[in-house]
Write a protein that holds these residues in place. Structure first.
Motif, PDB file in Angstrom:
ATOM      1  N   MET A   1       0.828  -1.193  -0.116  1.00  0.00           N
ATOM      2  CA  MET A   1      -0.027  -0.181  -0.039  1.00  0.00           C
ATOM      3  C   MET A   1       0.941   1.271   0.137  1.00  0.00           C
ATOM      4  N   SER A   2       1.905   0.972  -0.516  1.00  0.00           N
ATOM      5  CA  SER A   2       2.976   2.305  -0.460  1.00  0.00           C
ATOM      6  C   SER A   2       2.335   3.485  -1.343  1.00  0.00           C
ATOM      7  N   GLY A   3       2.462   4.644  -0.719  1.00  0.00           N
ATOM      8  CA  GLY A   3       1.884   5.804  -1.371  1.00  0.00           C
ATOM      9  C   GLY A   3       0.411   6.033  -1.660  1.00  0.00           C
ATOM     10  N   VAL A   4      -0.498   4.961  -0.945  1.00  0.00           N
ATOM     11  CA  VAL A   4      -1.864   5.013  -1.006  1.00  0.00           C
ATOM     12  C   VAL A   4      -2.438   5.649   0.130  1.00  0.00           C
ATOM     13  N   ASP A   5      -3.388   6.472   0.204  1.00  0.00           N
ATOM     14  CA  ASP A   5      -4.091   6.918   1.363  1.00  0.00           C
ATOM     15  C   ASP A   5      -5.421   6.381   1.495  1.00  0.00           C
ATOM     16  N   VAL A   6      -5.426   5.163   2.259  1.00  0.00           N
ATOM     17  CA  VAL A   6      -6.346   4.561   2.668  1.00  0.00           C
ATOM     18  C   VAL A   6      -7.672   5.181   3.251  1.00  0.00           C
ATOM     19  N   VAL A   7      -7.515   6.373   3.627  1.00  0.00           N
ATOM     20  CA  VAL A   7      -8.414   7.091   4.448  1.00  0.00           C
ATOM     21  C   VAL A   7      -9.617   8.001   3.520  1.00  0.00           C
ATOM     22  N   PRO A   8     -10.871   7.652   3.626  1.00  0.00           N
ATOM     23  CA  PRO A   8     -11.753   8.376   2.751  1.00  0.00           C
ATOM     24  C   PRO A   8     -11.621   9.876   2.961  1.00  0.00           C
ATOM     25  N   GLN A   9     -12.126  10.508   1.948  1.00  0.00           N
ATOM     26  CA  GLN A   9     -11.924  11.902   1.879  1.00  0.00           C
ATOM     27  C   GLN A   9     -12.453  12.779   2.927  1.00  0.00           C
ATOM     28  N   ASP A  10     -13.791  12.190   3.387  1.00  0.00           N
ATOM     29  CA  ASP A  10     -14.535  12.730   4.374  1.00  0.00           C
ATOM     30  C   ASP A  10     -14.025  12.812   5.715  1.00  0.00           C
ATOM     31  N   ALA A  11     -13.285  11.732   5.983  1.00  0.00           N
ATOM     32  CA  ALA A  11     -12.503  11.396   7.096  1.00  0.00           C
ATOM     33  C   ALA A  11     -11.307  12.148   7.132  1.00  0.00           C
ATOM     34  N   ARG A  12     -10.701  12.480   6.015  1.00  0.00           N
ATOM     35  CA  ARG A  12      -9.433  13.177   5.753  1.00  0.00           C
ATOM     36  C   ARG A  12      -9.753  14.713   6.172  1.00  0.00           C
ATOM     37  N   ARG A  13     -10.682  14.918   5.652  1.00  0.00           N
ATOM     38  CA  ARG A  13     -11.242  16.479   5.830  1.00  0.00           C
ATOM     39  C   ARG A  13     -11.502  16.686   7.390  1.00  0.00           C
ATOM     40  N   GLU A  14     -12.121  15.730   7.945  1.00  0.00           N
ATOM     41  CA  GLU A  14     -12.407  16.111   9.583  1.00  0.00           C
ATOM     42  C   GLU A  14     -11.331  15.917  10.298  1.00  0.00           C
ATOM     43  N   LEU A  15     -10.288  15.188  10.080  1.00  0.00           N
ATOM     44  CA  LEU A  15      -9.077  15.135  10.659  1.00  0.00           C
ATOM     45  C   LEU A  15      -8.374  16.527  10.467  1.00  0.00           C
ATOM     46  N   ASP A  16      -8.413  17.100   9.228  1.00  0.00           N
ATOM     47  CA  ASP A  16      -7.750  18.337   9.261  1.00  0.00           C
ATOM     48  C   ASP A  16      -8.506  19.430   9.836  1.00  0.00           C
ATOM     49  N   ARG A  17      -9.671  19.439   9.988  1.00  0.00           N
ATOM     50  CA  ARG A  17     -10.493  20.312  10.619  1.00  0.00           C
ATOM     51  C   ARG A  17     -10.434  20.248  12.244  1.00  0.00           C
TER      52      ARG A  17
END
Length: 96
Positions: free
Chosen positions: A1-17
């Protein structure tokens, strides 16, 4: 899984927030919020733990966003990330 972001976009957005909001909190407010954060951390830890009752070490408020990011990634990579975006959104809304 090298270089692959397995986190869904909605979760990534919430992590950033959450990371942004957490950085703005005064220390006393962050410490008051730790019980809610600890509950989410423990929920995420149990999703990938080999045994029940998994807990995440309390390393203090400074590393909370990093702990969240790691555990979200682990849960998603283990195909146990269902509902993680909603879980994070609830945590973000609970922050002062």
């Amino acid at each position: 899984m090298s270089g692959v972001d397995v986190v869904p976009q909605d979760a990534r957005r919430e992590l950033d927030r959450i990371r942004t909001r957490w950085a703005q909190l005064p220390l006393d407010r962050a410490e008051e919020s730790l019980p809610a954060v600890r509950a989410v951390l423990d929920d995420l830890a149990t999703r990938t733990a080999a045994t029940t009752g998994a807990t995440v070490p309390d390393l203090g408020p400074a590393v909370v966003p990093d702990q969240l990011a790691v555990l979200v990634w682990d849960a998603c990579a283990a195909d146990a990330g269902e509902g993680v975006g909603d879980l994070l959104a609830g945590l973000r809304r609970a922050l002062p």
